[in-house]
Scaffold this motif. Structure first.
Motif, short mmCIF file in Angstrom:
data_model
loop_
_atom_site.label_atom_id
_atom_site.label_comp_id
_atom_site.label_asym_id
_atom_site.label_seq_id
_atom_site.Cartn_x
_atom_site.Cartn_y
_atom_site.Cartn_z
N ASP A 12 56.43 29.34 39.90
CA ASP A 12 56.41 29.79 41.32
C ASP A 12 55.20 30.57 41.62
N LEU A 13 54.33 29.82 41.95
CA LEU A 13 52.90 30.22 42.27
C LEU A 13 52.91 31.34 43.69
N SER A 14 53.74 31.02 44.62
CA SER A 14 53.74 31.77 45.66
C SER A 14 54.24 33.17 45.37
N PHE A 15 55.10 33.31 44.22
CA PHE A 15 55.39 34.79 44.17
C PHE A 15 54.62 35.28 43.27
N LEU A 16 53.89 34.41 42.27
CA LEU A 16 52.73 35.10 41.51
C LEU A 16 51.54 35.76 42.42
N LEU A 17 51.06 34.98 43.30
CA LEU A 17 50.01 35.31 44.16
C LEU A 17 50.52 36.16 45.02
N ASP A 18 51.63 36.32 45.67
CA ASP A 18 52.22 37.30 46.74
C ASP A 18 52.25 38.51 46.02
N HIS A 22 49.98 42.10 46.66
CA HIS A 22 50.76 43.11 47.15
C HIS A 22 50.33 44.26 46.37
N VAL A 23 50.20 44.09 44.87
CA VAL A 23 49.96 45.21 44.16
C VAL A 23 48.71 45.68 44.22
N LEU A 24 47.91 44.53 44.17
CA LEU A 24 46.30 45.04 44.32
C LEU A 24 46.12 45.45 45.48
N ARG A 25 46.81 45.40 46.72
CA ARG A 25 46.39 45.99 48.16
C ARG A 25 46.85 47.55 47.95
N LYS A 27 47.16 49.41 45.29
CA LYS A 27 46.24 50.23 44.35
C LYS A 27 45.00 50.45 45.28
N MET A 28 44.45 49.34 46.12
CA MET A 28 43.30 49.58 46.84
C MET A 28 43.51 50.60 47.89
N ALA A 29 44.63 50.63 48.35
CA ALA A 29 44.95 51.62 49.62
C ALA A 29 45.00 52.92 48.96
N ALA A 30 45.64 53.18 47.91
CA ALA A 30 45.71 54.44 47.26
C ALA A 30 44.39 55.16 46.72
N ALA A 31 43.61 54.14 46.37
CA ALA A 31 42.37 54.64 45.72
C ALA A 31 41.33 55.03 46.97
N LEU A 32 41.45 54.02 48.14
CA LEU A 32 40.46 54.56 49.11
C LEU A 32 41.12 55.59 49.99
N ALA A 33 42.24 55.98 49.84
CA ALA A 33 43.09 57.00 50.61
C ALA A 33 42.43 58.36 50.11
N GLU A 34 41.89 58.31 48.82
CA GLU A 34 41.22 59.60 48.19
C GLU A 34 39.92 60.00 48.97
N ILE A 35 39.52 59.14 49.65
CA ILE A 35 38.31 59.60 50.34
C ILE A 35 38.40 59.56 51.72
N GLY A 36 39.82 59.27 52.14
CA GLY A 36 40.21 59.20 53.55
C GLY A 36 40.07 57.90 54.37
N LEU A 37 39.92 56.87 53.57
CA LEU A 37 39.59 55.49 54.44
C LEU A 37 40.83 54.46 53.97
N ALA A 120 41.60 45.62 37.75
CA ALA A 120 42.41 44.41 37.77
C ALA A 120 42.35 43.12 36.68
N VAL A 121 41.00 42.72 36.69
CA VAL A 121 40.65 41.76 35.97
C VAL A 121 40.64 42.14 34.46
N GLY A 122 39.99 43.53 34.38
CA GLY A 122 39.85 44.12 33.13
C GLY A 122 40.97 44.07 32.19
N SER A 123 42.21 43.81 32.83
CA SER A 123 43.43 44.17 32.07
C SER A 123 43.62 42.56 31.14
N LEU A 124 42.90 41.87 31.62
CA LEU A 124 42.90 40.40 30.79
C LEU A 124 41.71 40.38 29.81
N PRO A 125 42.15 39.19 28.79
CA PRO A 125 40.90 39.41 27.83
C PRO A 125 39.77 38.65 28.73
N PRO A 126 38.45 38.93 28.15
CA PRO A 126 37.24 38.39 28.88
C PRO A 126 37.43 36.84 29.19
#
Length: 162
Positions: A12-18, A22-25, A27-37, A120-126
């Motif tokens: 289910d490629l749609s699920f995997l990509l979605d 979603h999780v990446l967005r 994480k990004m929102a939480a990280a940027l919120a730390e500096i008010g963006l 995100a990509v660092g959680s995978l082997p090189p």
């Protein structure tokens, strides 16, 4: 007799990509919120720093409708990070100019964005990282580069930053 679900023949490629998107967005929102963006504020700051761009051009890059863009720029102005100014090449057009403080914040936010992506990509082997990024880049520039017209509108994904 109970109906049986059809047998899936492909992952289910749609699920995997979605789901990963979603999780990446989130994480990004939480990280940027730390500096008010927000991610949108970051996008506007970075792309407005690259070259003189109008609000409309920045909205297209960030896949924002007019109302969302106005709210985003209003928030940047209120925070002293950007301002609306007349264009140097077309006095009828208004550009978004990043302030000195905004440029400093954009530098910090880009470090945050890069860190979230690296984590995100660092959680995978090189070797898997390289294959994943290569495959996604090939899909984005090839088979999945352009959405098809549909009678039922599909929310458009954010466009790839250039």
């Amino acid at each position: 007799m109970t109906a049986m679900a059809p047998h899936r023949t492909e992952p289910d490629l749609s699920f995997l990509l979605d789901h990963t998107g979603h999780v990446l967005r989130s994480k990004m929102a939480a990280a940027l919120a730390e500096i008010g963006l927000t991610a949108r504020m970051h996008c506007v700051l970075v792309h407005a720093l690259e070259e003189e761009r109008t609000q409309i051009q920045l909205a297209e890059i960030g896949d924002m409708d007019k109302t969302t863009m106005v709210v985003t720029v209003d928030a940047l102005e209120k925070a002293g990070l950007a301002e609306r100014r007349p264009s140097s090449t077309d006095r009828r057009a208004r550009i978004i100019a990043v302030t000195e403080k905004g440029a400093e914040v954009a530098g910090r936010s880009q470090e945050i964005v890069d860190r979230v992506h690296a984590d995100a990509v660092g959680s995978l082997p090189p070797d898997e990282r390289a294959v994943l990024l290569s495959a996604l880049n090939r899909l984005v520039s090839g088979h999945l580069a352009v959405p098809v017209e549909s009678p039922q509108p599909v929310r458009r994904a954010r466009q790839r930053e250039k």
